[in-house]
Design an enzyme around this catalytic site. Structure first.
Site, PDB file in Angstrom:
ATOM      1  N   GLU A 123      12.866  -9.544   0.823  1.00 46.53           N
ATOM      2  CA  GLU A 123      12.114  -8.400   1.341  1.00 46.53           C
ATOM      3  C   GLU A 123      12.909  -7.123   1.070  1.00 46.53           C
ATOM      4  O   GLU A 123      14.115  -7.095   1.316  1.00 46.53           O
ATOM      5  CB  GLU A 123      11.936  -8.594   2.851  1.00 46.53           C
ATOM      6  CG  GLU A 123      11.282  -7.456   3.579  1.00 46.53           C
ATOM      7  CD  GLU A 123      11.323  -7.671   5.104  1.00 46.53           C
ATOM      8  OE1 GLU A 123      12.207  -8.414   5.596  1.00 46.53           O
ATOM      9  OE2 GLU A 123      10.482  -7.081   5.789  1.00 46.53           O
ATOM     10  N   TYR A 156      11.559   8.674   1.552  1.00 43.28           N
ATOM     11  CA  TYR A 156      11.521   7.695   0.452  1.00 43.28           C
ATOM     12  C   TYR A 156      12.215   8.173  -0.818  1.00 43.28           C
ATOM     13  O   TYR A 156      12.243   7.456  -1.818  1.00 43.28           O
ATOM     14  CB  TYR A 156      10.066   7.321   0.142  1.00 43.28           C
ATOM     15  CG  TYR A 156       9.359   6.728   1.348  1.00 43.28           C
ATOM     16  CD1 TYR A 156       9.791   5.534   1.900  1.00 43.28           C
ATOM     17  CD2 TYR A 156       8.287   7.386   1.953  1.00 43.28           C
ATOM     18  CE1 TYR A 156       9.171   4.995   3.014  1.00 43.28           C
ATOM     19  CE2 TYR A 156       7.653   6.856   3.064  1.00 43.28           C
ATOM     20  CZ  TYR A 156       8.103   5.667   3.592  1.00 43.28           C
ATOM     21  OH  TYR A 156       7.493   5.141   4.694  1.00 43.28           O
ATOM     22  N   ASP A 210       2.079 -16.002   5.984  1.00 48.11           N
ATOM     23  CA  ASP A 210       1.591 -17.369   5.735  1.00 48.11           C
ATOM     24  C   ASP A 210       1.563 -17.691   4.243  1.00 48.11           C
ATOM     25  O   ASP A 210       1.876 -18.817   3.840  1.00 48.11           O
ATOM     26  CB  ASP A 210       0.191 -17.555   6.335  1.00 48.11           C
ATOM     27  CG  ASP A 210       0.221 -17.664   7.856  1.00 48.11           C
ATOM     28  OD1 ASP A 210       1.313 -17.877   8.418  1.00 48.11           O
ATOM     29  OD2 ASP A 210      -0.859 -17.541   8.482  1.00 48.11           O
ATOM     30  N   PRO A 262       0.785  -1.233   0.000  1.00 50.79           N
ATOM     31  CA  PRO A 262       0.000   0.000   0.000  1.00 50.79           C
ATOM     32  C   PRO A 262       0.817   1.284   0.000  1.00 50.79           C
ATOM     33  O   PRO A 262       1.815   1.393   0.709  1.00 50.79           O
ATOM     34  CB  PRO A 262      -0.835  -0.104   1.288  1.00 50.79           C
ATOM     35  CG  PRO A 262      -0.172  -1.145   2.110  1.00 50.79           C
ATOM     36  CD  PRO A 262       0.485  -2.085   1.152  1.00 50.79           C
ATOM     37  N   ASN A 263       0.343   2.205  -0.812  1.00 50.44           N
ATOM     38  CA  ASN A 263       0.856   3.580  -0.909  1.00 50.44           C
ATOM     39  C   ASN A 263       2.165   3.715  -1.674  1.00 50.44           C
ATOM     40  O   ASN A 263       2.609   4.832  -1.935  1.00 50.44           O
ATOM     41  CB  ASN A 263       1.004   4.232   0.484  1.00 50.44           C
ATOM     42  CG  ASN A 263      -0.329   4.346   1.190  1.00 50.44           C
ATOM     43  OD1 ASN A 263      -1.280   4.870   0.622  1.00 50.44           O
ATOM     44  ND2 ASN A 263      -0.429   3.830   2.403  1.00 50.44           N
ATOM     45  N   ASN A 309       7.973  -5.774  -1.228  1.00 48.52           N
ATOM     46  CA  ASN A 309       7.940  -4.682  -0.257  1.00 48.52           C
ATOM     47  C   ASN A 309       6.480  -4.572   0.192  1.00 48.52           C
ATOM     48  O   ASN A 309       5.664  -3.934  -0.476  1.00 48.52           O
ATOM     49  CB  ASN A 309       8.417  -3.364  -0.876  1.00 48.52           C
ATOM     50  CG  ASN A 309       8.443  -2.237   0.146  1.00 48.52           C
ATOM     51  OD1 ASN A 309       7.900  -2.377   1.248  1.00 48.52           O
ATOM     52  ND2 ASN A 309       9.059  -1.127  -0.208  1.00 48.52           N
ATOM     53  N   ALA A 338       3.337  -1.000   4.686  1.00 43.77           N
ATOM     54  CA  ALA A 338       2.851  -1.027   6.080  1.00 43.77           C
ATOM     55  C   ALA A 338       2.440  -2.437   6.521  1.00 43.77           C
ATOM     56  O   ALA A 338       2.527  -2.770   7.715  1.00 43.77           O
ATOM     57  CB  ALA A 338       1.680  -0.069   6.223  1.00 43.77           C
ATOM     58  N   ARG A 361      13.882   3.932  12.235  1.00 39.55           N
ATOM     59  CA  ARG A 361      12.615   4.669  12.325  1.00 39.55           C
ATOM     60  C   ARG A 361      11.845   4.238  13.587  1.00 39.55           C
ATOM     61  O   ARG A 361      12.433   3.791  14.555  1.00 39.55           O
ATOM     62  CB  ARG A 361      11.830   4.464  11.031  1.00 39.55           C
ATOM     63  CG  ARG A 361      12.596   5.005   9.800  1.00 39.55           C
ATOM     64  CD  ARG A 361      11.818   4.842   8.514  1.00 39.55           C
ATOM     65  NE  ARG A 361      10.596   5.642   8.533  1.00 39.55           N
ATOM     66  CZ  ARG A 361       9.623   5.512   7.623  1.00 39.55           C
ATOM     67  NH1 ARG A 361       9.750   4.625   6.641  1.00 39.55           N
ATOM     68  NH2 ARG A 361       8.543   6.255   7.699  1.00 39.55           N
ATOM     69  N   ARG A 411       4.988  12.519  -1.882  1.00 40.64           N
ATOM     70  CA  ARG A 411       5.177  13.109  -0.547  1.00 40.64           C
ATOM     71  C   ARG A 411       6.344  12.415   0.144  1.00 40.64           C
ATOM     72  O   ARG A 411       6.801  11.366  -0.295  1.00 40.64           O
ATOM     73  CB  ARG A 411       3.905  12.925   0.285  1.00 40.64           C
ATOM     74  CG  ARG A 411       2.791  13.918  -0.060  1.00 40.64           C
ATOM     75  CD  ARG A 411       1.641  13.799   0.927  1.00 40.64           C
ATOM     76  NE  ARG A 411       2.098  13.912   2.308  1.00 40.64           N
ATOM     77  CZ  ARG A 411       1.987  12.927   3.217  1.00 40.64           C
ATOM     78  NH1 ARG A 411       1.441  11.787   2.901  1.00 40.64           N
ATOM     79  NH2 ARG A 411       2.417  13.100   4.445  1.00 40.64           N
ATOM     80  N   HIS A 429       4.549  -4.874   8.833  1.00 43.10           N
ATOM     81  CA  HIS A 429       4.575  -4.839  10.294  1.00 43.10           C
ATOM     82  C   HIS A 429       3.308  -5.387  10.938  1.00 43.10           C
ATOM     83  O   HIS A 429       3.184  -5.364  12.172  1.00 43.10           O
ATOM     84  CB  HIS A 429       4.806  -3.387  10.750  1.00 43.10           C
ATOM     85  CG  HIS A 429       5.823  -2.656   9.910  1.00 43.10           C
ATOM     86  ND1 HIS A 429       7.135  -3.056   9.835  1.00 43.10           N
ATOM     87  CD2 HIS A 429       5.715  -1.581   9.086  1.00 43.10           C
ATOM     88  CE1 HIS A 429       7.790  -2.253   9.007  1.00 43.10           C
ATOM     89  NE2 HIS A 429       6.942  -1.350   8.539  1.00 43.10           N
ATOM     90  N   HIS A 433      12.935  -2.815   1.633  1.00 36.43           N
ATOM     91  CA  HIS A 433      12.392  -1.565   2.160  1.00 36.43           C
ATOM     92  C   HIS A 433      13.237  -0.416   1.652  1.00 36.43           C
ATOM     93  O   HIS A 433      14.464  -0.456   1.765  1.00 36.43           O
ATOM     94  CB  HIS A 433      12.351  -1.569   3.692  1.00 36.43           C
ATOM     95  CG  HIS A 433      11.411  -2.608   4.194  1.00 36.43           C
ATOM     96  ND1 HIS A 433      10.057  -2.499   4.036  1.00 36.43           N
ATOM     97  CD2 HIS A 433      11.645  -3.803   4.771  1.00 36.43           C
ATOM     98  CE1 HIS A 433       9.480  -3.584   4.516  1.00 36.43           C
ATOM     99  NE2 HIS A 433      10.419  -4.399   4.960  1.00 36.43           N
ATOM    100  N   ILE A 434      12.567   0.570   1.096  1.00 34.30           N
ATOM    101  CA  ILE A 434      13.266   1.723   0.529  1.00 34.30           C
ATOM    102  C   ILE A 434      13.985   2.493   1.635  1.00 34.30           C
ATOM    103  O   ILE A 434      15.132   2.899   1.492  1.00 34.30           O
ATOM    104  CB  ILE A 434      12.252   2.632  -0.200  1.00 34.30           C
ATOM    105  CG1 ILE A 434      11.632   1.856  -1.373  1.00 34.30           C
ATOM    106  CG2 ILE A 434      12.899   3.926  -0.676  1.00 34.30           C
ATOM    107  CD1 ILE A 434      10.394   2.520  -1.970  1.00 34.30           C
ATOM    108  N   SER A 435      13.296   2.687   2.743  1.00 34.74           N
ATOM    109  CA  SER A 435      13.883   3.431   3.865  1.00 34.74           C
ATOM    110  C   SER A 435      14.605   2.463   4.809  1.00 34.74           C
ATOM    111  O   SER A 435      14.421   1.245   4.731  1.00 34.74           O
ATOM    112  CB  SER A 435      12.782   4.181   4.626  1.00 34.74           C
ATOM    113  OG  SER A 435      11.893   3.252   5.235  1.00 34.74           O
TER     114      SER A 435
END
Ligand code: CA2
Length: 147
Positions: free
Chosen positions: A97, A22, A86, A9-10, A73, A76, A106, A17, A79, A99-101
């Site tokens: 996996e 990011y 599963d 998502p997002n 990726n 959200a 964080r 933004r 987490h 993650h950009i950040s």
């Protein structure tokens, strides 16, 4: 070798933004990077993005018997989602996996990754290049012509 890249998502809002976290690159830039990497490495790379947890689970299940590696990726859902964990376990396709950040530096809640528990590797804090690194890792370790 066929690799499926899944974004949660997002991530389709990249570049719009929060450039401080990011980066300035857009989602279209990411799609271009994936196409260029596929061409350069002689791989088939398919991309899928959804804002919906169940759709992400469906796509992971769809991949069973069709792809040789997954780059994911979950954004959200990283987490929170035992369902994605599963699904990755169920299909048992080597998954990396991304993650950009740098999630480790964080908020504490970003330091728990359910999806990561089913992944062979995690790449974080490398920006969009993390996706390229993940594809190269899968090619090197799980490519059809590797011994
Ligand atoms: O660093 C990553 O790649 C994340 O997976 C990105 C997720 C975040 O929830 C994870 O903790 C770490 C968020 C993706 C949202 O992307 C945005 C794009 C543009 C504007 C705001 C957020």
């Amino acid at each position: 070798m066929k690799i499926l890249v899944i974004n949660g998502p997002n991530l389709n809002m990249l570049g719009i933004r929060e450039p401080g976290i990011y980066g300035k690159n857009t989602f279209a830039d990411l799609l271009r990077l994936l196409e260029e990497t596929a061409l350069a490495e002689g791989l088939e790379v398919e991309q899928y993005q959804s804002n919906h947890e169940g759709d992400l689970v469906d796509k992971i299940q769809w991949a069973y018997g069709k792809v040789d590696g997954i780059v994911i990726n979950p954004a959200a859902y990283t987490h929170t989602s035992v369902a994605i964990l599963d699904a990755l376990k169920a299909v048992s396709i080597p998954a990396v996996e991304v993650h950009i950040s740098d999630v480790d530096s964080r908020e504490p809640f970003r330091q728990i990754s359910y999806a990561g528990m089913a992944c062979v590797k995690t790449i974080k804090g490398q920006g969009l290049d993390g996706y390229r690194q993940a594809i190269l890792y899968l090619k090197e370790h799980y490519g059809k012509d590797t011994v």
